[in-house]
Write a protein that holds these residues in place. Structure first.
Motif, PDB file in Angstrom:
ATOM      1  N   GLY A 343       0.820  -1.212   0.000  1.00 18.30           N
ATOM      2  CA  GLY A 343       0.000   0.000   0.000  1.00 18.30           C
ATOM      3  C   GLY A 343       0.849   1.255   0.000  1.00 18.30           C
ATOM      4  N   ALA A 344       1.934   1.249   0.790  1.00 20.19           N
ATOM      5  CA  ALA A 344       2.792   2.434   0.871  1.00 20.19           C
ATOM      6  C   ALA A 344       3.505   2.694  -0.447  1.00 20.19           C
ATOM      7  CB  ALA A 344       3.809   2.266   2.000  1.00 20.19           C
ATOM      8  N   VAL A 345       4.005   1.632  -1.072  1.00 24.62           N
ATOM      9  CA  VAL A 345       4.650   1.802  -2.381  1.00 24.62           C
ATOM     10  C   VAL A 345       3.644   2.382  -3.378  1.00 24.62           C
ATOM     11  CG1 VAL A 345       5.661   0.591  -4.337  1.00 24.62           C
ATOM     12  CG2 VAL A 345       6.384   0.018  -2.029  1.00 24.62           C
ATOM     13  N   SER A 346       2.411   1.889  -3.326  1.00 24.84           N
ATOM     14  CA  SER A 346       1.384   2.391  -4.238  1.00 24.84           C
ATOM     15  C   SER A 346       1.113   3.870  -4.017  1.00 24.84           C
ATOM     16  CB  SER A 346       0.080   1.598  -4.049  1.00 24.84           C
ATOM     17  OG  SER A 346       0.291   0.234  -4.298  1.00 24.84           O
ATOM     18  N   VAL A 347       0.967   4.256  -2.745  1.00 25.80           N
ATOM     19  CA  VAL A 347       0.629   5.652  -2.465  1.00 25.80           C
ATOM     20  C   VAL A 347       1.804   6.569  -2.764  1.00 25.80           C
ATOM     21  CG1 VAL A 347       1.306   5.813  -0.026  1.00 25.80           C
ATOM     22  CG2 VAL A 347      -0.654   7.101  -0.842  1.00 25.80           C
ATOM     23  N   VAL A 348       3.039   6.094  -2.595  1.00 28.52           N
ATOM     24  CA  VAL A 348       4.207   6.913  -2.948  1.00 28.52           C
ATOM     25  C   VAL A 348       4.265   7.121  -4.458  1.00 28.52           C
ATOM     26  CG1 VAL A 348       6.725   6.990  -2.990  1.00 28.52           C
ATOM     27  CG2 VAL A 348       5.551   6.297  -0.919  1.00 28.52           C
ATOM     28  N   LEU A 349       4.022   6.059  -5.220  1.00 26.86           N
ATOM     29  CA  LEU A 349       4.017   6.197  -6.674  1.00 26.86           C
ATOM     30  C   LEU A 349       2.910   7.149  -7.127  1.00 26.86           C
ATOM     31  CD1 LEU A 349       4.683   2.504  -7.797  1.00 26.86           C
ATOM     32  CD2 LEU A 349       6.312   4.400  -7.625  1.00 26.86           C
ATOM     33  N   ILE A 350       1.761   7.067  -6.455  1.00 26.23           N
ATOM     34  CA  ILE A 350       0.669   7.979  -6.789  1.00 26.23           C
ATOM     35  C   ILE A 350       1.056   9.415  -6.426  1.00 26.23           C
ATOM     36  CG2 ILE A 350      -1.712   8.616  -6.215  1.00 26.23           C
ATOM     37  CD1 ILE A 350      -2.232   5.603  -5.774  1.00 26.23           C
ATOM     38  N   ALA A 351       1.733   9.596  -5.284  1.00 23.21           N
ATOM     39  CA  ALA A 351       2.181  10.935  -4.884  1.00 23.21           C
ATOM     40  C   ALA A 351       3.175  11.494  -5.893  1.00 23.21           C
ATOM     41  CB  ALA A 351       2.810  10.878  -3.488  1.00 23.21           C
ATOM     42  N   ILE A 352       4.063  10.642  -6.408  1.00 24.66           N
ATOM     43  CA  ILE A 352       5.016  11.093  -7.434  1.00 24.66           C
ATOM     44  C   ILE A 352       4.267  11.500  -8.700  1.00 24.66           C
ATOM     45  CG2 ILE A 352       6.890  10.357  -8.937  1.00 24.66           C
ATOM     46  CD1 ILE A 352       7.865   8.543  -6.699  1.00 24.66           C
ATOM     47  N   LEU A 353       3.265  10.715  -9.086  1.00 27.09           N
ATOM     48  CA  LEU A 353       2.492  11.040 -10.288  1.00 27.09           C
ATOM     49  C   LEU A 353       1.742  12.351 -10.126  1.00 27.09           C
ATOM     50  CD1 LEU A 353       0.991   7.619 -11.471  1.00 27.09           C
ATOM     51  CD2 LEU A 353       2.622   9.084 -12.678  1.00 27.09           C
ATOM     52  N   THR A 354       1.154  12.563  -8.964  1.00 25.33           N
ATOM     53  CA  THR A 354       0.439  13.830  -8.759  1.00 25.33           C
ATOM     54  C   THR A 354       1.396  15.012  -8.835  1.00 25.33           C
ATOM     55  OG1 THR A 354       0.659  13.628  -6.350  1.00 25.33           O
ATOM     56  CG2 THR A 354      -1.359  12.777  -7.351  1.00 25.33           C
ATOM     57  N   ALA A 355       2.621  14.832  -8.310  1.00 25.87           N
ATOM     58  CA  ALA A 355       3.595  15.925  -8.324  1.00 25.87           C
ATOM     59  C   ALA A 355       4.122  16.197  -9.726  1.00 25.87           C
ATOM     60  CB  ALA A 355       4.756  15.605  -7.380  1.00 25.87           C
ATOM     61  N   LEU A 356       4.305  15.136 -10.528  1.00 23.20           N
ATOM     62  CA  LEU A 356       4.900  15.290 -11.855  1.00 23.20           C
ATOM     63  C   LEU A 356       3.885  15.485 -12.966  1.00 23.20           C
ATOM     64  CD1 LEU A 356       7.759  12.604 -11.777  1.00 23.20           C
ATOM     65  CD2 LEU A 356       7.858  15.021 -11.178  1.00 23.20           C
TER      66      LEU A 356
END
Length: 780
Positions: A343-356
């Motif tokens: 779950g954490a890896v997923s949310v970090v990847l989503i956070a990176i996508l939102t930022a980029l």
């Protein structure tokens, strides 16, 4: 690639935002309403962490292999006359109605079980009778094939037991009457987790908005990081819903993933928006006011591209570092830890996508309005304050002056800062790692009264803390139980009874002493085949499993972090110092955790019973160390990116540390303040594990952004300045091929600072070490 991505997203902003809106709506709808009729919250569980071991083997042996999975609900009654005819009539009527419900496999009424010929209670009824003779349990077994209990069946049984409870209260108003069981306990904990989630967001988001208003001076710029955070949360909920079909998702997973996603998304959005305003202002100032509108639009697109190429690259490396730290959790055996890792890896990847992707699309949409003074700056008395605490740092400021003072005696400051961190971490030397039991049931749970009454009045009906299971004759089993009864902290043992062909004895232990008793029993086992089970034994197996896997997790996290920091800096000294300082800083947060919870010093402030806490929960400790390290590296990346940028521009190491911290200090401090608020908001919830995680991570981030990033790190880097950028010769080609560096671009964009100095050899080539002359590179 990143710059091209930024320009593309900003140029096609409407399409990008439309895609994001549809994606977010789909994730929210899926989490709230589900695909098969079950929402995410309905699919959550609260079984607790389990591992394969002595305790799980004992439980499997005693459960038998009848192929029928059942769960139970109970009517708990205490403080009544068991011989009263009205009570017997109520229980008989309830038993008759319950047995007629389709799916009920059995009803155990202790009053209906005949006593032994000598008048003593039947052994089958003893666990269902209170030792003081004034209470009983009416136990209902329900069929649950493969652990799947029908909601309709649960509702029918609960309703009928509730009617019986009302009838009992009418004949004995002062009696303790509760309806409860594992299914209702899980439902109540999920409800508490959902309430804590709403409460944490209601506390954290408004305060985070206020902080960003002070930073940016307007609602528009302040709102963009929050939009990114909400999008990340929605994406995380959708991802968790998908994962709930692949593995069991505990209530703790939901809250942990949400708070991590919220904090990281705000951090990344803050960095991106701040850098965009800096880049756009620099480009506009260079072009002048006479520039045409179309040209200013192109400048805006260029600013977005440069922002994604610089701050976006920092976000990418930072997020990958955090994700890799989280991947280290996958080596642990418990399903709950693996679920948190995924779950954490997923949310970090989503956070990176939102930022980029999402944030640049919003930057492209709002464009020039983001750099204009907000309405709040026009409020009398408020404007100067917002200007003073703006997102773009001045040439000189608090951080540059502080760093220069630190650099006057870097070794002394380094030793003093590390000594203070070690002092804060000293309580960790007395840490006791123990899984939570009754303390994990918050008072806000609707089942708290049932669990408390069950533990107090019906000890034999509760899951045993420690039990002896043996495959031998009754005499040998009784001798083993008698020997165990003489051990320290053991209050007694029950005579062995036969269950599924095995002899079983319960072991009474002093409060919070079960794990120690389990280890002592296992150290001196009898010759026949035996197992030591119970909840405390399962806790010991769980802790031992984590201890075995911890070195591998640490190796993965440290190795991957070292590699990423090397690719970012081209140095092996910087990653090593970062790892050592982060470990010392994490030790300080663990020390506060022990001081506050294990020693009970925060019990009054956070409303928990310190007497029920045996030690620091191993799950909490694992997550605090992992996520705390990831967050520490997050801010390390923010700081090192600017220091490296200034150093590559030709500044000396000492000067680059000053200007790098001055450039990034405000953003690091602001991001840390927001994430501390987020963690503190979730620490006010009712789940004890989330209290511990919230407090420990808030302390870790607070220490990291103040003492560590602004004092210890600049002091250590200055003390090591002569060899700070050193790496073995054989590693130079690796960094040259794969390393993170600023690409060639139009000059724009850094925080105003001292004029770039040139080398004595006149080359001034970026990245040239001061210790040697740079050789010209052919063909460039």
């Amino acid at each position: 690639m990143l710059r091209t991505l930024g320009v593309f997203i900003a140029r096609h902003r409407f399409t990008s935002l439309l895609v994001w809106a549809c994606t977010i709506a789909a994730c929210v709808a899926t989490a709230l309403f589900g695909i098969t009729g079950e929402s995410l919250f309905q699919r959550l569980s609260s079984a607790g962490p389990t591992v394969e071991g002595d305790a799980s083997q004992a439980a499997d042996l005693l459960q038998g292999n009848d192929g029928e999975d059942t769960v139970s609900l109970s009517l708990l009654v205490h403080g009544v006359d068991l011989s009263a005819p009205d009570l017997a009539a109520i229980l008989t009527a309830a038993t008759t109605d319950l047995t007629e419900i389709d799916g009920v496999s059995g009803v155990a009424d202790p009053l209906a079980v005949p006593p032994l010929p000598d008048g003593a209670p039947n052994p089958a009824a003893v666990p269902l009778l209170a030792p003081d003779g004034t209470g009983l349990l009416l136990n209902v077994q329900m069929e649950a094939p493969d652990g799947d209990l029908s909601g309709e069946l649960l509702g029918e049984v609960e309703d009928r037991l509730a009617v019986a409870a009302v009838d009992v209260r009418q004949i004995e108003p002062g009696a303790t009457v509760e309806v409860g069981g594992t299914p209702l306990l899980v439902e109540s904990l999920v409800a508490v987790a959902e309430a804590d989630l709403r409460k944490g967001e209601l506390i954290a988001l408004p305060i985070a908005l206020l902080v960003m208003l002070i930073i940016f001076g307007g609602f528009l710029a302040a709102g963009i990081p929050l939009i990114g955070a909400l999008a990340s949360i929605a994406g995380a909920l959708g991802a968790l819903y998908v994962f709930s079909y692949l593995m069991e998702i505990d209530t703790t997973v939901l809250n942990v993933i949400t708070v991590i996603g919220l904090g990281l998304s705000i951090d990344y959005g803050l960095l991106i928006v701040s850098r965009f305003r800096e880049e756009f202002r620099a480009l506009v100032e260079r072009a002048g006011d006479s520039e045409a509108r179309s040209e200013r639009h192109e400048r805006m697109l260029q600013a977005v591209g440069v922002t994604v190429d610089t701050a976006g690259r920092t976000v990418l490396y930072s997020g990958l570092t955090f994700a890799i730290a989280t991947v280290g959790l996958l080596v642990f055996e418990p399903t709950i830890i693996r679920a948190i890792a995924i779950g954490a890896v997923s949310v970090v990847l989503i956070a990176i996508l939102t930022a980029l992707v999402l944030v640049p699309a919003l930057l492209g949409y709002f464009g020039e309005r983001l750099v204009k003074p907000g309405l709040l700056t026009r409020v009398p008395g408020l404007g100067p304050l917002l200007t003073r605490f703006g997102d773009v740092a001045p040439r000189e400021g608090v951080f540059s002056r502080l760093t220069r003072r630190v650099q006057r005696a870097p070794v002394l400051v380094s030793l003093g800062g590390i000594a203070l961190l070690l002092l804060l971490g000293s309580p960790a030397l007395n840490i006791t790692v123990a899984s939570g039991g009754a303390d994990a049931i918050p008072k806000a749970s609707t089942q708290y009264g049932f669990v408390a009454a069950l533990n107090h009045y019906f000890p034999l009906a509760t899951a045993p803390l420690v039990q002896l299971v043996s495959d031998t004759d009754e005499g040998s089993a009784a001798a083993w139980a008698s020997a165990v009864a003489t051990l320290p902290n053991v209050t007694g043992t029950t005579p062995p009874v036969e269950v599924n062909g095995y002899w079983v004895s319960r072991v009474g232990v002093e409060q919070n002493e079960g794990p120690a008793v389990v280890r002592e029993i296992r150290d001196d086992r009898p010759d026949f085949e035996n197992w030591v089970g119970g909840t405390d034994a399962a806790s010991v197996d769980y802790v031992d499993s984590l201890v075995v896997s911890a070195p591998w997790a640490a190796l993965i996290i440290a190795g991957a972090t070292f590699l990423l920091l090397f690719l970012m800096t081209g140095s092996v000294v910087v990653p090593l110092t970062a790892l050592v300082i982060s470990v010392i800083s994490l030790g300080a947060s663990v020390g506060i955790l022990v001081w506050g919870f294990q020693e009970g010093n925060l019990a009054g402030l956070l409303d928990f019973d310190a007497d029920t806490i045996a030690g620091v929960d191993p799950l909490v400790l694992t997550l605090v160390l992992t996520f705390g390290f990831g967050l520490a590296m997050d801010y390390e990346m923010f700081l090192l990116a600017r220091i490296k940028e200034h150093h590559d521009a030709g500044e000396s190491t000492r000067l680059a540390i000053v200007t790098g911290l001055q450039s990034s200090g405000r953003i690091i401090s602001s991001a840390a303040l927001i994430i501390v608020i987020v963690f503190a908001g979730f620490a006010t919830g009712n789940l004890l594990q989330m209290k511990q995680i919230g407090v420990a991570l808030a302390v870790a981030v607070l220490l990291d952004a103040t003492l560590v990033r602004t004092i210890v790190v600049p002091a250590v880097m200055t003390a090591l300045e002569k060899g700070l950028w050193w790496a073995p010769r054989w590693m130079h080609p690796i960094h040259a091929r794969f390393g993170m560096r600023e690409k060639s671009r139009e000059p724009a964009a850094t925080t105003p600072g001292p004029v770039r100095p040139r080398r004595r050899d006149g080359s001034g080539r970026p990245g040239c070490p001061a210790a040697r002359r740079c050789r010209p590179t052919a063909g460039r």
